[in-house]
Design an enzyme around this catalytic site. Structure first.
Site, PDB file in Angstrom:
ATOM      1  N   HIS A 235       0.812  -1.216   0.000  1.00 52.76           N
ATOM      2  CA  HIS A 235       0.000   0.000   0.000  1.00 52.76           C
ATOM      3  C   HIS A 235       0.845   1.265   0.000  1.00 52.76           C
ATOM      4  O   HIS A 235       2.071   1.235   0.193  1.00 52.76           O
ATOM      5  CB  HIS A 235      -0.933   0.000   1.209  1.00 52.76           C
ATOM      6  CG  HIS A 235      -0.227   0.027   2.540  1.00 52.76           C
ATOM      7  ND1 HIS A 235       0.253   1.183   3.118  1.00 52.76           N
ATOM      8  CD2 HIS A 235       0.057  -0.970   3.413  1.00 52.76           C
ATOM      9  CE1 HIS A 235       0.790   0.907   4.288  1.00 52.76           C
ATOM     10  NE2 HIS A 235       0.700  -0.397   4.496  1.00 52.76           N
TER      11      HIS A 235
ATOM     12  N   CYS B 196       4.305  -4.625   6.077  1.00 57.59           N
ATOM     13  CA  CYS B 196       3.687  -4.414   4.772  1.00 57.59           C
ATOM     14  C   CYS B 196       4.734  -3.902   3.782  1.00 57.59           C
ATOM     15  O   CYS B 196       5.838  -3.529   4.169  1.00 57.59           O
ATOM     16  CB  CYS B 196       2.548  -3.406   4.872  1.00 57.59           C
ATOM     17  SG  CYS B 196       1.053  -4.066   5.636  1.00 57.59           S
TER      18      CYS B 196
END
Length: 325
Positions: free
Chosen positions: A253, A271
């Site tokens: 992201h 992430c």
């Protein structure tokens, strides 16, 4: 990892949530797809969703080209009631998408072969079913069908489960992204073209999962809360252009930290972070459920049931998971 609004899971401020939380993925409830993880909730459109948990259906039974029609039992098994398929009718998916069937109850080991016989995949492909221990479900509640190698773009597939459940889907163009945490870069191979994108991955001790993950869904806005993954008050905010990779909470992201560290250093909570200069949005816009993201150079390979980790097993290991093997 985090808790958000809608899409299940994300690791949080650029963190793939506590990767330690486990590797078997389990789609939320009976949704074979929801690879949620970082306790995040998708807020915006959640476009690109795989239809996880919305389609009732089942899968083919064998491993062959244009799978032969399995011999159905004289009476459809009651165990097929409550079955759900992760792919919506008419959907277009990426080359890595497995067909995942989940059940609202445990299928006893003695009945699994009969269940597989009532699952049929019609496509020009060699593939097999395999029973998976989903991260959020019990053993015997999930069975996946996967080709020997990635689906060929353009393949038309029909899935039938018992009597009355049918799904048709198409395999779209190929997109396979390889993230190298050592060089802080991602190589994206799409329909014959290749490009390199700078990234920042999990910091030491919060390493991004190694291995192959398949996009389950995506959302333009996801709320991530570090408290849901054991990171205290490290973060609690919305993150944008979030591509969902594992149930335990790994996302790829947009992360403001990537503006400084992408291409140079790994600083996230697990992430994979992309810059806010349009890099994250560009990748988000082109990704569809079923696209492949493989991480190399990291630690601890993601579990088969932690999202769609099916490709982390060899073909021999995969086939051995079938009750008909």
């Amino acid at each position: 990892m985090t808790t958000g609004t809608g899409s299940t899971g994300s690791w949080g401020a650029g963190g793939a949530g506590r990767r330690r939380l486990g590797r078997a993925w389990g789609a939320a409830a009976v949704c074979a797809l929801a690879l949620a993880g970082c306790s995040a909730r998708a807020v915006a459109d959640g476009s690109g969703g795989t239809g996880a948990g919305v389609d009732a259906g089942a899968k083919p039974a064998v491993t062959t080209t244009v799978n032969p029609t399995p011999k159905p039992t004289s009476t459809p098994l009651k165990s097929l009631a409550g079955a759900r398929v992760n792919i919506a009718d008419g959907q277009t998916v990426g080359v890595g998408m497995p067909i995942s069937v989940t059940f609202d109850h445990v299928i006893p080991a003695a009945e699994r072969a009969d269940v597989e016989r009532q699952l049929k995949v019609s496509a020009d492909v060699e593939g097999s079913w395999s029973w998976i221990k989903d991260r959020n479900l019990l053993d015997g509640q999930r069975v996946d069908f996967r080709p020997r190698t990635y689906w060929k773009p353009g393949t038309a597939v029909t899935v039938r489960a018992g009597a009355g459940i049918t799904r048709h889907f198409t395999v779209g163009r190929s997109l396979v992204a390889t993230v190298d945490v050592r060089t802080h870069s991602m190589t994206v191979e799409k329909a014959g073209s290749t490009r390199r994108v700078p990234i920042t991955a999990g910091a030491p001790g919060m390493d991004t999962w190694n291995g192959t993950m398949v996009v389950s869904d995506k959302a333009t806005k996801v709320f991530m809360n570090s408290q849901t993954v054991g990171y205290g008050d490290a973060y609690a905010d919305y993150y944008y252009y979030a591509v969902h990779l594992t149930t335990s909470g790994t996302y790829l992201h947009q992360n403001p930290k990537a503006n400084t560290y992408a291409g140079h250093q790994n600083v996230t909570h697990g992430c994979i972070g992309l810059a806010t200069d349009g890099t994250a949005k560009s990748f988000y816009d082109e990704v569809i459920p079923g696209d492949v993201v493989t991480v190399v150079g990291s630690k601890d390979t993601v579990a088969v049931g932690n999202g769609y980790g099916d490709w982390n097993l060899s073909w021999e290991q995969w086939r051995a998971g079938s009750a008909l093997a």
